[in-house]
Motif scaffolding. Structure first.
Motif, PDB file in Angstrom:
ATOM      1  N   LYS A   1      13.389  10.899  -1.407  1.00 50.45           N
ATOM      2  CA  LYS A   1      12.269  11.828  -1.450  1.00 50.45           C
ATOM      3  C   LYS A   1      11.285  11.324  -2.496  1.00 50.45           C
ATOM      4  O   LYS A   1      11.602  11.271  -3.687  1.00 50.45           O
TER       5      LYS A   1
ATOM      6  N   PRO B   1       7.530  12.005  -3.788  1.00 53.85           N
ATOM      7  CA  PRO B   1       6.314  12.819  -3.699  1.00 53.85           C
ATOM      8  C   PRO B   1       5.069  11.921  -3.568  1.00 53.85           C
ATOM      9  O   PRO B   1       5.039  10.805  -4.096  1.00 53.85           O
ATOM     10  N   GLU B   2       4.080  12.414  -2.890  1.00 53.06           N
ATOM     11  CA  GLU B   2       2.856  11.649  -2.655  1.00 53.06           C
ATOM     12  C   GLU B   2       2.205  11.237  -3.973  1.00 53.06           C
ATOM     13  O   GLU B   2       1.618  10.157  -4.068  1.00 53.06           O
ATOM     14  N   ALA B   3       2.334  12.064  -5.002  1.00 49.85           N
ATOM     15  CA  ALA B   3       1.723  11.750  -6.294  1.00 49.85           C
ATOM     16  C   ALA B   3       2.349  10.516  -6.942  1.00 49.85           C
ATOM     17  O   ALA B   3       1.713   9.848  -7.763  1.00 49.85           O
ATOM     18  N   ASP B   4       3.597  10.206  -6.583  1.00 51.59           N
ATOM     19  CA  ASP B   4       4.296   9.064  -7.190  1.00 51.59           C
ATOM     20  C   ASP B   4       4.150   7.785  -6.375  1.00 51.59           C
ATOM     21  O   ASP B   4       4.626   6.728  -6.803  1.00 51.59           O
ATOM     22  N   ARG B   5       3.537   7.833  -5.216  1.00 51.73           N
ATOM     23  CA  ARG B   5       3.475   6.664  -4.342  1.00 51.73           C
ATOM     24  C   ARG B   5       2.678   5.509  -4.944  1.00 51.73           C
ATOM     25  O   ARG B   5       3.077   4.358  -4.822  1.00 51.73           O
ATOM     26  N   GLU B   6       1.577   5.817  -5.583  1.00 48.00           N
ATOM     27  CA  GLU B   6       0.750   4.751  -6.149  1.00 48.00           C
ATOM     28  C   GLU B   6       1.505   4.029  -7.266  1.00 48.00           C
ATOM     29  O   GLU B   6       1.526   2.793  -7.320  1.00 48.00           O
TER      30      GLU B   6
ATOM     31  N   ALA C   1       5.615   4.742   1.414  1.00 45.48           N
ATOM     32  CA  ALA C   1       6.102   5.974   2.041  1.00 45.48           C
ATOM     33  C   ALA C   1       7.108   5.634   3.136  1.00 45.48           C
ATOM     34  O   ALA C   1       8.138   6.302   3.282  1.00 45.48           O
ATOM     35  N   ARG C   2       6.841   4.581   3.894  1.00 43.92           N
ATOM     36  CA  ARG C   2       7.757   4.160   4.963  1.00 43.92           C
ATOM     37  C   ARG C   2       9.081   3.671   4.374  1.00 43.92           C
ATOM     38  O   ARG C   2      10.146   3.993   4.883  1.00 43.92           O
TER      39      ARG C   2
ATOM     40  N   ASP D   1       0.846  -1.195   0.000  1.00 48.06           N
ATOM     41  CA  ASP D   1       0.000   0.000   0.000  1.00 48.06           C
ATOM     42  C   ASP D   1       0.888   1.254   0.000  1.00 48.06           C
ATOM     43  O   ASP D   1       2.097   1.174   0.158  1.00 48.06           O
ATOM     44  N   GLN D   2       0.253   2.390  -0.173  1.00 50.53           N
ATOM     45  CA  GLN D   2       1.009   3.645  -0.277  1.00 50.53           C
ATOM     46  C   GLN D   2       1.706   4.002   1.034  1.00 50.53           C
ATOM     47  O   GLN D   2       2.785   4.598   1.020  1.00 50.53           O
ATOM     48  N   ALA D   3       1.098   3.633   2.154  1.00 56.26           N
ATOM     49  CA  ALA D   3       1.729   3.925   3.443  1.00 56.26           C
ATOM     50  C   ALA D   3       3.035   3.144   3.592  1.00 56.26           C
ATOM     51  O   ALA D   3       4.039   3.667   4.088  1.00 56.26           O
TER      52      ALA D   3
END
Length: 103
Positions: A18, A20-25, A9-10, A4-6
């Motif tokens: 670094k 970006p949130e837009a690239d997490r998926e 991110a971890r 998952d995205q979380a």
């Protein structure tokens, strides 16, 4: 295996990347695909495969296992600024002090 995205991110935080949130998926899909490939490796039968250290067959050069350095403490201690002396003698005790490097 699906990340998952979380989790992505971890992983990015732990890897100090670094992301970006837009690239997490997108990254979650790519990492999940990689993990799926790794999971497929479990199904391979490697019982008849010899362990190898290289993809190219070669013989590693070897040298004789003998001591070739040392056995000249007087020459080493000649460069010491503060050789440790055996009490009441003029001879160095085979040791020397070095400057403190960690405060």
């Amino acid at each position: 295996m699906s990340l998952d995205q979380a989790t992505v991110a971890r992983i990015a935080v732990l890897a100090r990347i670094k992301l970006p949130e837009a690239d997490r998926e997108k990254m979650a899909k790519e990492l999940s695909g990689i993990l799926d490939w790794v999971e497929m490796l479990k199904d391979l039968d490697t019982s008849k495969v010899e362990p190898m250290t290289s993809t190219v067959e070669m013989v590693l050069p070897q040298r004789a296992d003998k001591v070739t350095d040392g056995d000249y403490p007087a020459a080493i201690l000649a460069n010491a600024t503060e050789p440790v002396r055996i009490s009441n003698t003029e001879e160095a005790g085979g040791f020397f002090t070095v400057p403190k490097v960690v405060e």
